[in-house]
Design an enzyme around this catalytic site. Sequence first.
Site, PDB file in Angstrom:
ATOM      1  CD  GLU A   1      -8.902  -0.299  -0.783  1.00  0.00           C
ATOM      2  OE1 GLU A   1      -8.172   0.201   0.086  1.00  0.00           O
ATOM      3  OE2 GLU A   1      -9.999  -0.820  -0.535  1.00  0.00           O
TER       4      GLU A   1
ATOM      5  NE  ARG B   1      -4.294  -1.467   2.051  1.00  0.00           N
ATOM      6  CZ  ARG B   1      -5.394  -1.080   1.415  1.00  0.00           C
ATOM      7  NH1 ARG B   1      -5.453   0.145   0.918  1.00  0.00           N
ATOM      8  NH2 ARG B   1      -6.424  -1.892   1.275  1.00  0.00           N
TER       9      ARG B   1
END
Length: 870
Positions: A568, A524
């Site tokens: 996402e 991330r």
Amino acid sequence: VIMGVILISPIHPILKRAAAKHLIERYYHQLTEGCGNESCSNSWCASSVGFNRMDNNAAAVKALELYKVNAKLCDPHPSKKGTASAYLESSAHSNSACSNRKMNHKDVHSVRDNFKDVNYLTEEKVYEILDICGEKEDYSPLIRVIGRVFSSAEGLVQSFRRSKPHTKEELKSLQGKDEDKDEDEKEAAACSATAMEEDSPASSSSSRLGEGSSGENDVQKLAPDEVSVDIEAVRRVYERLLSNEKIEAAFLNALVYLSPNVECDLTYHNVYSRDQNYLNLFVIVMENSNLHSPEYLEIALPQFCKAMSKLPLAAQAKLARLWSHYSAEQIRRMVETFQQLITYKVISNEFNSRNLVNDDDAVVASTKCLKIVYYANVLGGDLDMEHNEEEDEEPIPESSELTLQELLGEERRNKKGPRVDPLETELGIRTNDCRRPLIPFEEFVNEPLNEVLEMDKDYTFFKVETENKFSFMTCPFILNAVTKNLGLYYDNRIRMYSERRITVLYSLVQGQQLNPYLRLKVRRDHIIDDALVRLEMIAMENPADLKKQLYVEFEGEQGVDEGGVSKEFFQLVVEEIFNPDIGMFTYDERTKLFWFNASSFENEGQYTLIGIVLGLAIYNNCILDVHFPMVVYRKLMGKKGTFRDLADANPVLYQSLTELLDYEGSVEDDMMITFQISQTDLFGNPLMYDLRENGDKIPVTNENRKEFVAQYAEYMLNKSVEKQFKAFRRGFHMVTNESPLKYLFRPEEIELLICGSRNLDFLALEETTEYDGGYNRDSRIIKEFWETLHSFGEEQKRLFLQFTTGTDRAPVGGLGKLKMIIAKNGPDTDRLPTSHTCFNVLLLPEYSSKEKLRERLLKAITYAKGFGML
């Protein structure tokens, strides 16, 4: 067909030919209607006992055989009434003409009164007959003439010619020629609109078109968008005649007779190649403003559409070019005519997976006809044929697996590029060339058809391309964005499965590690570095891997990617890429849009990777939160940006340049600007650019200001970002080059595919939401949930969408197309709601109060981040 045989046979004396025609026609009527004598003993008479009835075609063939052997002919029985007696009366009269070449004055006058010698029409002739009928208050002669001419392809093709006005002597001479050739044939064809029967000999006349009539009345060379019909005259005639119900019925009945013969001519006789004036027939019929009336929808219009759909490509192109000169209202009338028929057929039939709408001849034919009008609408609009993007200099590399595919007999599809419509090629235009059509493209979409179309079957027909199965994807203008998106989804999925299967076979043959997915494992905190490096390696080593199904895994998280993790991933990548701090794109606060940074320090490879990301989003059916002006999507579809594209890309500059064009004073003296413009780089430093060589020395004047504006726009939208955009487009095409994307969608629809709908209708979402686990529409918690959601602000609603579906945008077609499920997740608890973004499922505990529901839901959607296993 019989008459055609007779006319090209070696019987050359005119009198013998006429006599032979009459004899064959008598045999024909004898076989189909009989002589009227119930005790007739002639075995070849329909009135005789035991006679086996035959259809019209068989009777026509038999009549020719009986004529050759000089078989017995019955005399008309006194009791025989109707068509046959009228025919025999005419026949006897004509036979007497064969023995006596000259008719007395009284006979000529009688024929002229009934207008039996009128085999084609002019505006003057129609008004002449109309006046005579008006004086006698009897319109039956006019009805008979309309029935005769409008049921005959030859008569209609010769009618309302646009050639120079003929003298009375010439008209009489021309009518005399037609009378010698076709008088009795056409008299039998249709004595009146109400007495027409299916065995009309007029059907035979059309097959002779092109053998002698071409150029007979109209020898001048016609332009590609010209026909020899006086269209204005046709419109005036229709306007005068269609107000009379009996006359209107004549047009209707004539069209029923005309259409099957025209279809036969075009299918089997190649008549248009012999006589291009044959197109006149379609021009004349389509001017009938009552074609969309209910009376036409059952038989007449479907048959006519079937005939028109048989026109060769060159004829369709000529019709499109002709109609492109029509007004918007005339185009709209034709669109409504075909749309009315399609809707009528769809509503009046029960189409499903077993009874496909693709198999309905009327719907298919009218769709093909609508395509001609569609391209006329494009041609007649505001066209930009010049500003086309150059093709990529380097071809997109093929997969290294290509040889294996060939080995397996499965060559890569569409190697020559995306599909192109043949009519588009014939006309030399593309839909994207049209900046503003005569009528909006949306008017060509037929919603009832979209509702009954089985898209999986239609896609199969689209890919197989068989002649006996029609696919509506070949006419994408009639499909809405939702239906086309479904077709694109099937195409993408099938290609994914194909790549997966080939990978398995490849691993077996080569002994390599099995990798059927496009796997991306990312952190991330380093999502751009991880994702773009991996994609860059794939793009260089084996671009075909980009067409595998995407599978994203976030390091350290347990989520399994069934679609939600990918959503996402795309959102996070887009947020990073379009961060102004990175400097790849500039952001306009006024328009809220991004544009390529002309002075970016990033290399072209980075823009290629961004193009790949956009392509992957479409390919994997994910919506991105990107904000580009429409010109970006036009450029992706092959069109350069022009001055009018500045309106949304840079409205302030557009307004300034518009004021420059409209300025009434002296531009040179008052504004003192030159062909040199200035921009600022990333650090605010001014950069000068000459639009022309030595531009700083060339003043902008009233005479050259249009050139200045065009070159300014060319620089801002094309030249200044040429390297960046080419790299971006190349990446996009790496994923979509084999897709029907360009064939199916217009630029504004491409934006909808990538970005989704900006209109969030939560009432539509409530209507389509389903429930599971014990909840239903009437459950207390469900009612409180929707009351709570509707009370949220715009930003909170977007957060809810993001939490539940993985994106804060509505899919193509709006939130009503989103299949959301609310499932029960236990009794009252302090736990937060959770979701399966892959499947758009909201897991909602049965909270004890509305206040608690609101508090828990807001906390869940505000702080949601990351994936876990439930």
